[in-house]
Design an enzyme around this catalytic site. Structure first.
Site, mmCIF file in Angstrom:
data_model
loop_
_atom_site.group_PDB
_atom_site.id
_atom_site.type_symbol
_atom_site.label_atom_id
_atom_site.label_comp_id
_atom_site.label_asym_id
_atom_site.label_seq_id
_atom_site.Cartn_x
_atom_site.Cartn_y
_atom_site.Cartn_z
ATOM 1 N N LYS A 203 60.655 55.235 55.828
ATOM 2 C CA LYS A 203 62.037 55.719 55.871
ATOM 3 C C LYS A 203 62.034 57.121 56.459
ATOM 4 O O LYS A 203 61.389 58.027 55.937
ATOM 5 C CB LYS A 203 62.633 55.731 54.465
ATOM 6 C CG LYS A 203 64.032 56.318 54.430
ATOM 7 C CD LYS A 203 64.674 56.152 53.075
ATOM 8 C CE LYS A 203 66.024 56.841 53.030
ATOM 9 N NZ LYS A 203 66.667 56.697 51.715
ATOM 10 N N GLU B 112 52.157 54.660 55.470
ATOM 11 C CA GLU B 112 53.142 54.475 54.389
ATOM 12 C C GLU B 112 53.201 53.009 53.954
ATOM 13 O O GLU B 112 53.207 52.695 52.765
ATOM 14 C CB GLU B 112 54.541 54.917 54.862
ATOM 15 C CG GLU B 112 54.764 56.428 54.884
ATOM 16 C CD GLU B 112 55.013 57.004 53.491
ATOM 17 O OE1 GLU B 112 54.990 56.255 52.497
ATOM 18 O OE2 GLU B 112 55.230 58.229 53.401
ATOM 19 N N SER C 269 74.157 53.305 58.199
ATOM 20 C CA SER C 269 75.575 53.644 58.318
ATOM 21 C C SER C 269 75.935 54.243 59.684
ATOM 22 O O SER C 269 76.957 53.876 60.272
ATOM 23 C CB SER C 269 75.964 54.609 57.197
ATOM 24 O OG SER C 269 75.173 55.781 57.239
ATOM 25 N N LYS D 166 63.394 51.959 58.264
ATOM 26 C CA LYS D 166 64.761 52.467 58.244
ATOM 27 C C LYS D 166 64.834 53.816 58.918
ATOM 28 O O LYS D 166 63.989 54.659 58.602
ATOM 29 C CB LYS D 166 65.204 52.564 56.781
ATOM 30 C CG LYS D 166 66.563 53.184 56.570
ATOM 31 C CD LYS D 166 66.801 53.419 55.112
ATOM 32 C CE LYS D 166 68.149 54.096 54.984
ATOM 33 N NZ LYS D 166 68.429 54.530 53.650
HETATM 34 C C1 PBG Z 1 68.987 57.080 49.427
HETATM 35 C C2 PBG Z 1 69.517 56.230 50.517
HETATM 36 C C3 PBG Z 1 70.144 56.658 51.682
HETATM 37 C C4 PBG Z 1 70.481 55.509 52.402
HETATM 38 C C5 PBG Z 1 70.076 54.425 51.662
HETATM 39 N N1 PBG Z 1 69.457 54.883 50.492
HETATM 40 C C6 PBG Z 1 70.535 58.014 52.117
HETATM 41 C C7 PBG Z 1 69.547 59.061 52.343
HETATM 42 O O1 PBG Z 1 68.328 58.834 52.366
HETATM 43 O O2 PBG Z 1 70.000 60.187 52.502
HETATM 44 C C8 PBG Z 1 71.168 55.505 53.740
HETATM 45 C C9 PBG Z 1 71.752 54.212 54.161
HETATM 46 C C10 PBG Z 1 72.676 54.304 55.327
HETATM 47 O O3 PBG Z 1 72.806 55.335 56.011
HETATM 48 O O4 PBG Z 1 73.319 53.281 55.586
HETATM 49 N N2 PBG Z 1 69.381 56.598 48.165
#
Ligand code: PBG
Length: 339
Positions: A209, A248, A289, A263
């Site tokens: 991530k 990871e 998102s 991600k």
């Molecule tokens: C953290 C989390 C995030 C997202 C999913 N889980 C935000 C971050 O890491 O700041 C982002 C998902 C998205 O942007 O659709 N709980």
């Protein structure tokens, strides 16, 4: 004299021109030779549920996505299920936040309440996943517990993740999905689940991530602001690195992850392909998102054909090697694909 492009045309070496266009000449032929097929069964839909509201709240930067009440959440899950989407991943917005993110592990916290409701309503018709993190629940917006310097303390945070995992499993999550990028989080969660009678609860690890600027709209969706204008670069990955992503994933698999995730997705197709080629566990990718918002914003202006780009992007993620795609597009994609 032969006209160019007609039968008998030869290439520069004197060989007949290879005609790849033959197999593109009809829809049915293209369908037969297609190498990748996206299906509703590949999709996992992220859903937001908020404590203490009577009506679903729209999220301006994620048009078409809302913060649900437990009531509308159950209805939406039923609708998505009937479209052939096999799974959802739940994010909660608590009424109150504190330094340790108490709401995340409270048996009466919003995600636990919603999970019990969904388990009742859906029976086994959908796989219930819960995002496992603290950022929606902490008043400072970080994914863990802060030490005296305001840094996230890795090992104190693991204790909290273990508690959250058990609460989610007890409320009916079949899969927990740790997204906080603490070292050792999968091992800590696996051992907590096993020692509390939840050996059957699976872990989908957000393994690779990245600290990405594409999470902006999500933070609106969950009302998260990182204290002091901070960021998550102290725990999420640097987007310049791919070998680090392999490490990871390797560690998460060794610690007991049943499935792993990359991600965001589109800007990280090389990472998806690299992980696919080296590991044999199911691989998910999160179309996040910001990726969703960019499609919606450009489509709204008439600059792109939104549904066509949505299908192209998500199919590309599958082509790169993802078995499963988490996406806010799940409902509309399933409608297109079932069309
Ligand atoms: C953290 C989390 C995030 C997202 C999913 N889980 C935000 C971050 O890491 O700041 C982002 C998902 C998205 O942007 O659709 N709980």
């Amino acid at each position: 004299m032969k006209e160019p492009g007609r039968a008998g045309t030869v290439d520069g070496m004197g060989y007949p021109v290879t005609r790849l266009r033959r197999l593109r000449s009809s829809r049915l032929l293209r369908e037969m030779v297609a190498e990748t097929a996206l299906a509703p069964s590949d999709l996992i839909v992220p859903l937001f549920v908020r404590e203490g509201i009577d009506e679903p709240q729209p999220i301006p930067s994620l048009p078409g996505v809302v913060q649900h009440t437990t009531e509308t959440l159950a209805k939406e899950a039923r609708r998505l299920c009937s479209l052939g989407i096999p799974s959802l991943v739940l994010f909660g917005l608590p009424r109150a936040k504190d330094a340790v993110g108490s709401g995340a592990s409270d048996p009466d916290g919003i995600v636990q309440v919603a999970l019990r409701r969904l388990a009742d309503d859906l029976g086994g018709d959908m796989v219930l996943m819960a995002d496992l993190c603290l950022d929606e629940y902490t008043d400072h917006g970080h994914c863990g517990i802060l030490d005296g310097n305001g840094d996230v303390d890795n090992d104190l945070t693991l204790i909290r993740y273990a508690e959250v995992a058990v609460a989610q499993a007890e409320a009916g999550a079949q899969v927990v999905a740790p997204s906080g990028m603490m070292d050792g989080q999968v091992a800590a969660i696996r051992s907590a689940l096993d020692s509390t009678g939840h050996a059957g609860t699976a872990i989908l690890a957000y393994a690779a991530k990245y600290a990405s600027a594409l999470y902006g709209p999500f933070r609106d969706a969950v009302d998260v602001e990182i204290a002091g204008g901070g960021d998550r670069r102290g725990y999420q990955q640097d987007f310049r690195n791919v070998r680090e992503a392999i490490r990871e994933v390797e560690l998460d698999v060794r610690e007991g992850a049943d499935m792993v995730m990359v991600k965001p997705a589109l800007a990280y197709l090389d990472v998806i392909a690299a992980v696919r080629s080296r590991f044999d566990v199911p691989l998910a990718a999160y179309h996040v998102s910001g990726e969703y918002a960019m499609i919606k914003a450009a489509a709204e202006r008439g600059w792109i054909d939104g549904p066509a780009v949505a299908l192209e992007h998500t199919t590309a993620i599958k082509r790169a090697g993802a078995d499963l795609i988490l996406t806010y597009l799940a409902g509309e994609l399933a409608e297109t694909l079932n069309g």
